[in-house]
Design a protein around this motif. Sequence first.
Motif, short mmCIF file in Angstrom:
data_model
loop_
_atom_site.label_atom_id
_atom_site.label_comp_id
_atom_site.label_asym_id
_atom_site.label_seq_id
_atom_site.Cartn_x
_atom_site.Cartn_y
_atom_site.Cartn_z
N LYS B 71 -4.65 -8.27 17.11
CA LYS B 71 -4.70 -9.04 15.87
C LYS B 71 -6.06 -8.94 15.17
O LYS B 71 -6.19 -9.37 14.04
N ALA B 72 -7.05 -8.36 15.83
CA ALA B 72 -8.35 -8.22 15.19
C ALA B 72 -8.52 -6.87 14.48
O ALA B 72 -9.53 -6.65 13.82
N HIS B 73 -7.57 -6.00 14.62
CA HIS B 73 -7.68 -4.65 14.05
C HIS B 73 -6.44 -4.27 13.25
O HIS B 73 -5.31 -4.54 13.68
N LEU B 74 -6.68 -3.66 12.10
CA LEU B 74 -5.58 -3.13 11.29
C LEU B 74 -6.07 -1.84 10.65
O LEU B 74 -6.97 -1.85 9.82
N ASN B 75 -5.50 -0.74 11.08
CA ASN B 75 -5.90 0.57 10.57
C ASN B 75 -4.85 1.09 9.61
O ASN B 75 -3.68 0.70 9.65
N LEU B 76 -5.29 1.99 8.74
CA LEU B 76 -4.38 2.59 7.74
C LEU B 76 -4.50 4.10 7.83
O LEU B 76 -5.58 4.65 7.67
N HIS B 77 -3.38 4.74 8.12
CA HIS B 77 -3.35 6.19 8.19
C HIS B 77 -2.56 6.73 7.00
O HIS B 77 -1.50 6.20 6.66
N ILE B 78 -3.12 7.75 6.36
CA ILE B 78 -2.46 8.33 5.19
C ILE B 78 -2.24 9.81 5.43
O ILE B 78 -3.20 10.56 5.70
N ASN B 79 -0.99 10.22 5.34
CA ASN B 79 -0.64 11.64 5.51
C ASN B 79 -0.54 12.33 4.15
O ASN B 79 -0.23 11.71 3.14
N SER B 80 -0.78 13.64 4.16
CA SER B 80 -0.54 14.48 2.97
C SER B 80 -1.10 13.83 1.70
O SER B 80 -0.38 13.56 0.74
N LEU B 81 -2.39 13.60 1.70
CA LEU B 81 -3.03 12.89 0.59
C LEU B 81 -2.76 13.55 -0.75
O LEU B 81 -2.76 14.79 -0.87
N GLU B 82 -2.57 12.72 -1.77
CA GLU B 82 -2.32 13.17 -3.13
C GLU B 82 -3.42 12.64 -4.05
O GLU B 82 -4.09 11.65 -3.73
N LEU B 83 -3.55 13.28 -5.21
CA LEU B 83 -4.58 12.86 -6.18
C LEU B 83 -4.43 11.39 -6.53
O LEU B 83 -5.41 10.66 -6.68
N GLY B 84 -3.18 10.93 -6.65
CA GLY B 84 -2.91 9.55 -7.04
C GLY B 84 -3.27 8.52 -5.99
O GLY B 84 -3.23 7.32 -6.25
N ASP B 85 -3.63 8.99 -4.81
CA ASP B 85 -4.04 8.04 -3.76
C ASP B 85 -5.50 7.62 -3.93
O ASP B 85 -5.95 6.71 -3.24
N SER B 86 -6.20 8.27 -4.83
CA SER B 86 -7.60 7.92 -5.08
C SER B 86 -7.68 6.48 -5.58
O SER B 86 -7.05 6.12 -6.58
N ALA B 87 -8.44 5.67 -4.87
CA ALA B 87 -8.54 4.24 -5.19
C ALA B 87 -9.53 3.63 -4.21
O ALA B 87 -10.07 4.31 -3.34
N VAL B 88 -9.75 2.32 -4.37
CA VAL B 88 -10.52 1.58 -3.37
C VAL B 88 -9.52 0.79 -2.53
O VAL B 88 -8.67 0.07 -3.09
N TYR B 89 -9.62 0.92 -1.24
CA TYR B 89 -8.70 0.23 -0.33
C TYR B 89 -9.47 -0.90 0.36
O TYR B 89 -10.53 -0.69 0.94
N PHE B 90 -8.90 -2.09 0.25
CA PHE B 90 -9.54 -3.26 0.84
C PHE B 90 -8.70 -3.80 1.99
O PHE B 90 -7.48 -3.96 1.88
N CYS B 91 -9.39 -4.11 3.06
CA CYS B 91 -8.80 -4.85 4.16
C CYS B 91 -9.18 -6.32 3.97
O CYS B 91 -10.26 -6.63 3.44
N ALA B 92 -8.32 -7.21 4.37
CA ALA B 92 -8.61 -8.63 4.28
C ALA B 92 -7.94 -9.34 5.45
O ALA B 92 -7.01 -8.81 6.08
N SER B 93 -8.43 -10.54 5.74
CA SER B 93 -7.79 -11.34 6.77
C SER B 93 -7.72 -12.79 6.31
O SER B 93 -8.44 -13.20 5.40
N SER B 94 -6.83 -13.54 6.93
CA SER B 94 -6.69 -14.96 6.60
C SER B 94 -6.04 -15.68 7.75
O SER B 94 -5.45 -15.07 8.65
N GLN B 95 -6.16 -16.99 7.69
CA GLN B 95 -5.45 -17.85 8.65
C GLN B 95 -4.39 -18.57 7.83
O GLN B 95 -4.66 -19.61 7.23
N GLU B 96 -3.21 -17.99 7.75
CA GLU B 96 -2.17 -18.53 6.88
C GLU B 96 -1.67 -19.87 7.38
O GLU B 96 -1.87 -20.26 8.53
#
Lengths: 112, 114
Positions: B71-96
């Motif tokens: 629960k302390a880790h969340l990774n993001l894997h992206i395959n076959s990257l495309e031009l449109g994937d260019s962006a800023v990716y943010f991770c966040a956490s909360s205690q819902e």
Amino acid sequence: AQSVTQLGSHVSVSEGALVLLRCNYSSSVPPYLFWYVQYPNQGLQLLLKYTSAATLVKGINGFEAEFKKSETSFHLTKPSAHMSDAAEYFCAVSPNAGKSTFGDGTTLTVKP
Amino acid sequence: DTAVSQTPKYLVTQMGNDKSIKCEQNLGHDTMYWYKQDSKKFLKIMFSYNNKELIINETVPNRFSPKSPDKAHLNLHINSLELGDSAVYFCASSQELTENYGYTFGSGTRLTVV
């Protein structure tokens, strides 16, 4: 379903002037409401939040927001703008502390 | 101590490559998220995990695959990257579902696909 509308994608004020950033929400249940600030090249930082306690909420850096149920609004204000307040501001709504939905953001520019 | 840390901060890669972004939080929060912020600063949720279980999977291409080993880790894997994937990716956490609810964001990963 919930949604947030931020009126005005760009707001420009002079240093020392009042800052008013507008946010209207839609929620089918009593909402939690938030304002976040994003400085250039940084992540979002929580400014303040409304969680059904006091309707006037005070946050960091002199900002405050008032929850008005009759107007479905949660506008952000600061009496006197400072140059360091220039940033992107996001309003967000969450139903009962569930998933948050973010507005499109308002860019605040502060002129000397 | 950084509450939500993401690595790398910058990622420049060619189209077609596979890349991963890592996220760790030391706040003891149960829920973690990935958000994508485009060039107009719009924030869009991609995924949410609660205690290692996927609870939100928005309309995201299946080239994107999140993984939460704990629960302390969340990774993001992206395959076959495309031009449109260019962006800023943010991770966040909360205690819902608590009065302390509110997101804590990482500082972001700026992905540029060339």
